[in-house]
Each structure stands twice: as C-alpha cells, then as structure tokens.
Design a protein around this motif. Structure first.
Motif, PDB file in Angstrom:
ATOM      1  N   ASP A  19      13.723   8.995  -8.934  1.00 32.50           N
ATOM      2  CA  ASP A  19      12.557   8.613  -9.738  1.00 32.50           C
ATOM      3  C   ASP A  19      12.189   7.141  -9.540  1.00 32.50           C
ATOM      4  O   ASP A  19      11.018   6.795  -9.397  1.00 32.50           O
ATOM      5  N   MET A  20      13.202   6.272  -9.538  1.00 25.15           N
ATOM      6  CA  MET A  20      12.945   4.845  -9.355  1.00 25.15           C
ATOM      7  C   MET A  20      12.388   4.558  -7.955  1.00 25.15           C
ATOM      8  O   MET A  20      11.475   3.740  -7.802  1.00 25.15           O
ATOM      9  N   LEU A  24       8.858   2.754  -7.091  1.00 23.52           N
ATOM     10  CA  LEU A  24       8.769   1.592  -6.203  1.00 23.52           C
ATOM     11  C   LEU A  24       7.854   1.880  -5.012  1.00 23.52           C
ATOM     12  O   LEU A  24       7.111   0.996  -4.568  1.00 23.52           O
ATOM     13  N   ALA A  25       7.881   3.094  -4.521  1.00 19.64           N
ATOM     14  CA  ALA A  25       6.993   3.479  -3.421  1.00 19.64           C
ATOM     15  C   ALA A  25       5.537   3.384  -3.856  1.00 19.64           C
ATOM     16  O   ALA A  25       4.687   2.890  -3.103  1.00 19.64           O
ATOM     17  N   GLN A  26       5.250   3.832  -5.059  1.00 16.56           N
ATOM     18  CA  GLN A  26       3.881   3.748  -5.575  1.00 16.56           C
ATOM     19  C   GLN A  26       3.443   2.295  -5.729  1.00 16.56           C
ATOM     20  O   GLN A  26       2.311   1.938  -5.393  1.00 16.56           O
ATOM     21  N   MET A  27       4.338   1.451  -6.224  1.00 17.39           N
ATOM     22  CA  MET A  27       4.014   0.030  -6.373  1.00 17.39           C
ATOM     23  C   MET A  27       3.767  -0.615  -5.009  1.00 17.39           C
ATOM     24  O   MET A  27       2.839  -1.417  -4.853  1.00 17.39           O
ATOM     25  N   ALA A  28       4.587  -0.270  -4.034  1.00 17.68           N
ATOM     26  CA  ALA A  28       4.420  -0.820  -2.692  1.00 17.68           C
ATOM     27  C   ALA A  28       3.097  -0.351  -2.082  1.00 17.68           C
ATOM     28  O   ALA A  28       2.403  -1.123  -1.420  1.00 17.68           O
ATOM     29  N   MET A  42      11.391   7.778   1.534  1.00 15.08           N
ATOM     30  CA  MET A  42      12.533   8.375   2.238  1.00 15.08           C
ATOM     31  C   MET A  42      13.812   8.252   1.398  1.00 15.08           C
ATOM     32  O   MET A  42      14.630   9.168   1.359  1.00 15.08           O
ATOM     33  N   ALA A  43      13.961   7.134   0.687  1.00 18.93           N
ATOM     34  CA  ALA A  43      15.116   6.958  -0.195  1.00 18.93           C
ATOM     35  C   ALA A  43      15.066   7.974  -1.342  1.00 18.93           C
ATOM     36  O   ALA A  43      16.099   8.540  -1.725  1.00 18.93           O
ATOM     37  N   ALA A  44      13.873   8.211  -1.869  1.00 16.53           N
ATOM     38  CA  ALA A  44      13.719   9.196  -2.940  1.00 16.53           C
ATOM     39  C   ALA A  44      14.079  10.588  -2.431  1.00 16.53           C
ATOM     40  O   ALA A  44      14.775  11.352  -3.114  1.00 16.53           O
ATOM     41  N   ALA A  50      20.507  14.796  -1.821  1.00 16.24           N
ATOM     42  CA  ALA A  50      21.933  14.624  -2.133  1.00 16.24           C
ATOM     43  C   ALA A  50      22.264  15.300  -3.460  1.00 16.24           C
ATOM     44  O   ALA A  50      23.342  15.886  -3.604  1.00 16.24           O
ATOM     45  N   GLY A  51      21.363  15.242  -4.415  1.00 14.02           N
ATOM     46  CA  GLY A  51      21.575  15.896  -5.706  1.00 14.02           C
ATOM     47  C   GLY A  51      21.661  17.399  -5.564  1.00 14.02           C
ATOM     48  O   GLY A  51      22.500  18.048  -6.182  1.00 14.02           O
ATOM     49  N   ARG A  52      20.810  17.972  -4.726  1.00 20.59           N
ATOM     50  CA  ARG A  52      20.841  19.417  -4.511  1.00 20.59           C
ATOM     51  C   ARG A  52      22.093  19.827  -3.764  1.00 20.59           C
ATOM     52  O   ARG A  52      22.692  20.846  -4.063  1.00 20.59           O
TER      53      ARG A  52
END
Length: 66
Positions: A19-20, A24-28, A42-44, A50-52
């Motif tokens: 989520d974070m 941050l992607a949206q802000m960038a 890509m980090a998101a 990884a969670g799945r």
C-alpha cells in the motif's frame, strides 16, 4: 498456532508495504518522476506477490504420481 500468528503478521506487513509503495508511486507520478513511480509500482507488486506466496506455503501440497 504461533506460526499462524507470525504468518498473519508477515502478510499484514507485506500488505502495508504494498500500500505504501503504491502511494509513493502515485506521488512520484504527480511529481513527474515516471521512473521512480515505476520502481515503486514494481516494489508494490513484489510485496503483494510475496504475501500471496507466503500464504500458499502454509497450505500443504500433495504430490501425485501423474
């Protein structure tokens, strides 16, 4: 039981990280930093994946002969 709690906590942390990274992607993107936005997306994706995968590892898999 302890392992289930730890798995749930790890999934929650990975969800938060995803989520974070999206925020941050949206802000960038708004700031005109397309490359940085791409990296955060890509980090998101990595955190969500990884969670799945962590959740799937807790499920026993049965091997078949075919």
């Amino acid at each position: 039981m302890m392992q289930d709690t730890q798995l749930t906590m790890n999934e929650a942390k990975l969800g938060y990280m995803s989520d974070m990274a999206i925020e941050l992607a949206q802000m960038a993107e708004v700031s005109g930093l397309a490359t940085l936005a791409y990296l955060f997306r890509m980090a998101a994706l990595e955190a969500a994946t990884a969670g799945r995968v962590a959740g799937c590892d807790a499920i026993p898999h049965h091997m078949t002969s075919h």
